[in-house]
Design an enzyme around this catalytic site. Sequence first.
Site, PDB file in Angstrom:
ATOM      1  N   TYR A   1       5.439  -2.492  11.957  1.00 29.92           N
ATOM      2  CA  TYR A   1       6.828  -2.007  11.885  1.00 29.92           C
ATOM      3  C   TYR A   1       6.920  -1.025  10.699  1.00 29.92           C
ATOM      4  O   TYR A   1       7.678  -1.194   9.762  1.00 29.92           O
ATOM      5  CB  TYR A   1       7.843  -3.149  11.762  1.00 29.92           C
ATOM      6  CG  TYR A   1       9.147  -2.765  12.415  1.00 29.92           C
ATOM      7  CD1 TYR A   1       9.239  -2.640  13.796  1.00 29.92           C
ATOM      8  CD2 TYR A   1      10.280  -2.477  11.663  1.00 29.92           C
ATOM      9  CE1 TYR A   1      10.417  -2.244  14.408  1.00 29.92           C
ATOM     10  CE2 TYR A   1      11.464  -2.085  12.271  1.00 29.92           C
ATOM     11  CZ  TYR A   1      11.518  -1.977  13.638  1.00 29.92           C
ATOM     12  OH  TYR A   1      12.678  -1.586  14.243  1.00 29.92           O
TER      13      TYR A   1
ATOM     14  N   HIS B   1       7.039   2.052   8.011  1.00 31.82           N
ATOM     15  CA  HIS B   1       8.068   2.947   7.461  1.00 31.82           C
ATOM     16  C   HIS B   1       7.398   3.849   6.426  1.00 31.82           C
ATOM     17  O   HIS B   1       6.172   3.776   6.216  1.00 31.82           O
ATOM     18  CB  HIS B   1       9.231   2.148   6.868  1.00 31.82           C
ATOM     19  CG  HIS B   1       8.796   1.074   5.910  1.00 31.82           C
ATOM     20  ND1 HIS B   1       8.154   1.351   4.726  1.00 31.82           N
ATOM     21  CD2 HIS B   1       8.877  -0.281   5.967  1.00 31.82           C
ATOM     22  CE1 HIS B   1       7.895   0.235   4.092  1.00 31.82           C
ATOM     23  NE2 HIS B   1       8.301  -0.789   4.825  1.00 31.82           N
TER      24      HIS B   1
ATOM     25  N   HIS C   1       4.822   2.385   4.008  1.00 31.65           N
ATOM     26  CA  HIS C   1       3.451   2.244   4.530  1.00 31.65           C
ATOM     27  C   HIS C   1       2.756   3.607   4.596  1.00 31.65           C
ATOM     28  O   HIS C   1       1.577   3.726   4.282  1.00 31.65           O
ATOM     29  CB  HIS C   1       3.472   1.658   5.942  1.00 31.65           C
ATOM     30  CG  HIS C   1       4.056   0.287   6.053  1.00 31.65           C
ATOM     31  ND1 HIS C   1       5.273   0.036   6.626  1.00 31.65           N
ATOM     32  CD2 HIS C   1       3.569  -0.914   5.653  1.00 31.65           C
ATOM     33  CE1 HIS C   1       5.520  -1.251   6.592  1.00 31.65           C
ATOM     34  NE2 HIS C   1       4.512  -1.859   5.997  1.00 31.65           N
TER      35      HIS C   1
ATOM     36  N   GLY D   1       1.388  -1.814  -1.721  1.00 34.57           N
ATOM     37  CA  GLY D   1       2.611  -1.290  -2.310  1.00 34.57           C
ATOM     38  C   GLY D   1       3.022  -2.073  -3.552  1.00 34.57           C
ATOM     39  O   GLY D   1       2.892  -3.307  -3.606  1.00 34.57           O
ATOM     40  N   GLU D   2       3.551  -1.363  -4.534  1.00 34.40           N
ATOM     41  CA  GLU D   2       4.099  -2.027  -5.733  1.00 34.40           C
ATOM     42  C   GLU D   2       5.391  -2.774  -5.414  1.00 34.40           C
ATOM     43  O   GLU D   2       5.871  -3.553  -6.228  1.00 34.40           O
ATOM     44  CB  GLU D   2       4.355  -0.990  -6.825  1.00 34.40           C
ATOM     45  CG  GLU D   2       3.084  -0.491  -7.470  1.00 34.40           C
ATOM     46  CD  GLU D   2       3.357   0.416  -8.661  1.00 34.40           C
ATOM     47  OE1 GLU D   2       4.533   0.752  -8.922  1.00 34.40           O
ATOM     48  OE2 GLU D   2       2.377   0.797  -9.313  1.00 34.40           O
TER      49      GLU D   2
ATOM     50  N   ASP E   1       5.738  -5.198  -3.494  1.00 35.49           N
ATOM     51  CA  ASP E   1       5.346  -6.606  -3.625  1.00 35.49           C
ATOM     52  C   ASP E   1       4.458  -6.717  -4.862  1.00 35.49           C
ATOM     53  O   ASP E   1       3.233  -6.870  -4.764  1.00 35.49           O
ATOM     54  CB  ASP E   1       4.619  -7.064  -2.359  1.00 35.49           C
ATOM     55  CG  ASP E   1       5.538  -7.040  -1.152  1.00 35.49           C
ATOM     56  OD1 ASP E   1       6.553  -7.739  -1.174  1.00 35.49           O
ATOM     57  OD2 ASP E   1       5.259  -6.289  -0.206  1.00 35.49           O
TER      58      ASP E   1
ATOM     59  N   SER F   1      10.265  -3.482   5.995  1.00 32.94           N
ATOM     60  CA  SER F   1      10.442  -3.687   7.439  1.00 32.94           C
ATOM     61  C   SER F   1      11.620  -4.614   7.704  1.00 32.94           C
ATOM     62  O   SER F   1      12.276  -4.528   8.743  1.00 32.94           O
ATOM     63  CB  SER F   1       9.171  -4.278   8.045  1.00 32.94           C
ATOM     64  OG  SER F   1       8.068  -3.449   7.746  1.00 32.94           O
TER      65      SER F   1
HETATM   66  O1  PAF Z   1       2.172  -6.787   2.258  1.00 32.24           O
HETATM   67  C1  PAF Z   1       1.930  -7.081   3.438  1.00 32.24           C
HETATM   68  O2  PAF Z   1       2.344  -6.404   4.376  1.00 32.24           O
HETATM   69  C2  PAF Z   1       1.106  -8.318   3.743  1.00 32.24           C
HETATM   70  O3  PAF Z   1       1.363  -9.324   2.830  1.00 32.24           O
HETATM   71  C3  PAF Z   1      -0.394  -8.034   3.836  1.00 32.24           C
HETATM   72  C4  PAF Z   1      -0.960  -7.542   2.507  1.00 32.24           C
HETATM   73  C5  PAF Z   1      -0.674  -6.997   4.920  1.00 32.24           C
HETATM   74  C6  PAF Z   1      -1.153  -9.313   4.201  1.00 32.24           C
HETATM   75  O4  PAF Z   1      -0.728  -9.834   5.420  1.00 32.24           O
END
Ligand code: PAF
Length: 276
Positions: free
Chosen positions: A27, A29, A32, A143-144, A146, A182
Amino acid sequence: MRVVRRPQELGAALPRGGVGFVPTMGYLHEGHLALVRRARAENPFVAVSIFVNPLQFGPGEDYDRYPRDEARDLAMLEAEGVDLVFLPTPEALYPEGFSTHVEVTGPLTERFEGAHRPGHFRGVTTVVAKLFHLFHPDRAYFGEKDFQQLAVIRHMVRDLNFPLEVVGVPTVREPDGLALSSRNVYLTPEHRKEAPKLYRALLAAREAARSGRSVAEAEAAAKAILDTIPDFALDYFAIVHPGTFASLEDWVPGARALVAGRFPEVRLIDNLEVYP
Ligand code: PAF
């Protein structure tokens, strides 16, 4: 762009070296795509995985309703010049009898997201370790947005000597400051208007730091904004050390403000470096 669905096919489909890898849950964006573009700029071969990983969702979380759109994701990745997309099923990655997990233990995974989503990081590190073994990337992109996940993955890579570089990529935001996710599609129109206040709270903490106020004063300034968001239950707001995630009493370089909380329909997280 090659699409691979079975882990057994990856070995023959990947080059020996030069792989930049972007793991995602789909999904897609612009956040990503920022990872993909960075990978494209830094590696001869770019591989992306799309897998909604059941192991990192707790009971009652949104695994079943997590948004999915394979055709749209593939078109976006094709347009970015991605070389290979891996789209496994849960059964392909976790066959009958699967019982091996990778877990970073200790304070890094016990606080904040770890405390609010028990088992989440264990699910993330298990799937990411599996994907690293399947792809043998030179570099992997996260990504930062997370920020704690990024720190946990860096820790795992260091502890287990994965021979790769983890690259953190800055958060991409909507024009009003809301961090792309997402899950933003879940927001009701009313809550979508309120959601940028998370970023405003982070900016208020940064502004307080810049104007010489204490960590406690910066936290109070941010919380004053978060308190005004209707229907929003705050899970945490904290200013932490960017490496250890220990709460701070005094400023340290790179101090990071973290925020997470829930509207009835969706949980949001965000973070910002507030002290240079
Ligand atoms: O950040 C995410 O989208 C997920 O936690 C990852 C790193 C793809 C692991 O499933």
